[in-house]
Design a protein around this motif. Structure first.
Motif, PDB file in Angstrom:
ATOM      1  N   HIS A   1      -2.698  22.462  11.924  1.00 53.34           N
ATOM      2  CA  HIS A   1      -3.360  22.269  13.011  1.00 53.34           C
ATOM      3  C   HIS A   1      -3.252  23.717  13.725  1.00 53.34           C
TER       4      HIS A   1
ATOM      5  N   HIS B   1       0.629  14.286   5.732  1.00 51.77           N
ATOM      6  CA  HIS B   1       1.449  14.975   6.411  1.00 51.77           C
ATOM      7  C   HIS B   1       2.926  15.098   5.757  1.00 51.77           C
TER       8      HIS B   1
ATOM      9  N   HIS C   1      -8.648  18.187   3.581  1.00 50.73           N
ATOM     10  CA  HIS C   1      -7.802  18.047   4.902  1.00 50.73           C
ATOM     11  C   HIS C   1      -6.589  17.604   4.400  1.00 50.73           C
TER      12      HIS C   1
ATOM     13  N   ASP D   1      -5.756  13.737   4.683  1.00 51.11           N
ATOM     14  CA  ASP D   1      -5.050  14.472   6.090  1.00 51.11           C
ATOM     15  C   ASP D   1      -3.541  14.013   6.159  1.00 51.11           C
TER      16      ASP D   1
ATOM     17  N   HIS E   1      -2.428  18.753   5.268  1.00 59.53           N
ATOM     18  CA  HIS E   1      -1.032  19.375   6.209  1.00 59.53           C
ATOM     19  C   HIS E   1      -0.151  20.007   5.041  1.00 59.53           C
TER      20      HIS E   1
ATOM     21  N   GLU F   1      -7.139  23.265  10.940  1.00 58.70           N
ATOM     22  CA  GLU F   1      -7.895  22.214  11.438  1.00 58.70           C
ATOM     23  C   GLU F   1      -7.978  22.643  13.036  1.00 58.70           C
TER      24      GLU F   1
HETATM   25 FE   LIG Z   1      -5.207  16.728  10.368  1.00 59.56          FE
END
Ligand SMILES: [Fe+2]
Length: 250
Positions: free
Chosen positions: A47, A201, A10, A199, A12, A85
């Motif tokens: 996303h 970013h 996961h 996750d 981005h 996601e």
């Molecule tokens: Fe995420």
């Protein structure tokens, strides 16, 4: 995946597509951090909705292709696989037909998320329907959702029915707040965690860090299970194989 290391399911990392990095330079900086953290592969999972730009499989595949080429040019050894996601909502089934939702690297596994503060009435229906249709949903960061923090008993039946849980590394270490830290540790103790992922970013705040979280998880569940969560399970998922199932309380 020939090498040994963490596999981040996961992330981005793709630029200009959601609230992740806004340019290729930042994506490359994230890849460098990931490499330093012992990550050998990432699933790029923007996303699917919420950030204005339409995200679909063709766009993700083309950005993954460009990222792979840039990493090769930079001499960064990090494999990248396509993903997305997906917000849990009734439209998911239509999105799957239209390529606006899709699975991780063409497997049966699909990364899904929920709103942070409220639990939509259709959530369980959508999750069960996905499983009925042969998908294996992986719920992103359950430890960050307020309603699960307040009512942890809601999660266990879902896991027993086949839902996989992905806890975020920054929750375990405390970067994402005390509540997320406390609840992620509870989920680890209860044996409800299948995957640890970043996750990520950016390259600074919410960066692709794994080591410290895996060490902390190992204090709770032992090294064998912690490495299953950060390495073997995510690798199996990207290869379309079965994951190691829930093991019960540690
Ligand atoms: Fe995420």
């Amino acid at each position: 995946m020939a090498r040994e290391g963490f596999v981040d399911l996961h992330n981005h990392i793709l630029p200009g597509i959601d609230d992740g990095p806004q340019d290729w330079e930042e994506s490359i900086r994230m890849a460098k951090v990931a490499q330093e953290e012992g990550i050998i592969a990432v699933a790029a999972t923007p996303h699917n909705i919420g950030f204005g730009r339409e995200v679909n499989q063709d766009l993700v595949l083309s950005l993954v292709g460009e990222l792979r080429a840039r990493l090769r040019r930079e001499g960064i050894e990090l494999e990248v696989f396509p993903g997305i996601e997906v917000m849990v909502m009734p439209e998911v089934f239509l999105f799957l037909e239209e390529g606006k939702a899709f699975t991780l690297n063409g497997s049966k596994y699909i990364l899904v998320e929920l709103p942070y503060t409220f639990y939509p009435v259709y959530s369980e229906y959508v999750l069960f329907k996905l499983m009925e249709r042969g998908y294996r949903p992986i719920l992103a960061h359950p430890e960050r959702y307020v309603y699960f923090q307040n009512r942890p008993e809601l999660l266990k039946p879902l896991v027993e029915s086949g839902l996989l849980l992905q806890v975020t590394s920054g929750s375990i270490t405390g970067e994402l707040g005390g509540k997320a830290r406390e609840f992620s540790r509870h989920l680890l103790q209860e044996g409800l965690v299948h995957i640890i992922a970043t996750d990520a970013h950016s390259a600074k705040w919410r960066k692709p860090a794994m080591r410290e979280a895996v060490e902390e998880a190992a204090q709770i569940v032992g090294w064998d299970k912690a490495l299953a969560m950060a390495s073997h399970n995510p690798k199996s998922i990207l290869e379309g194989k079965e994951v190691r199932e829930v093991w019960g309380p540690s």
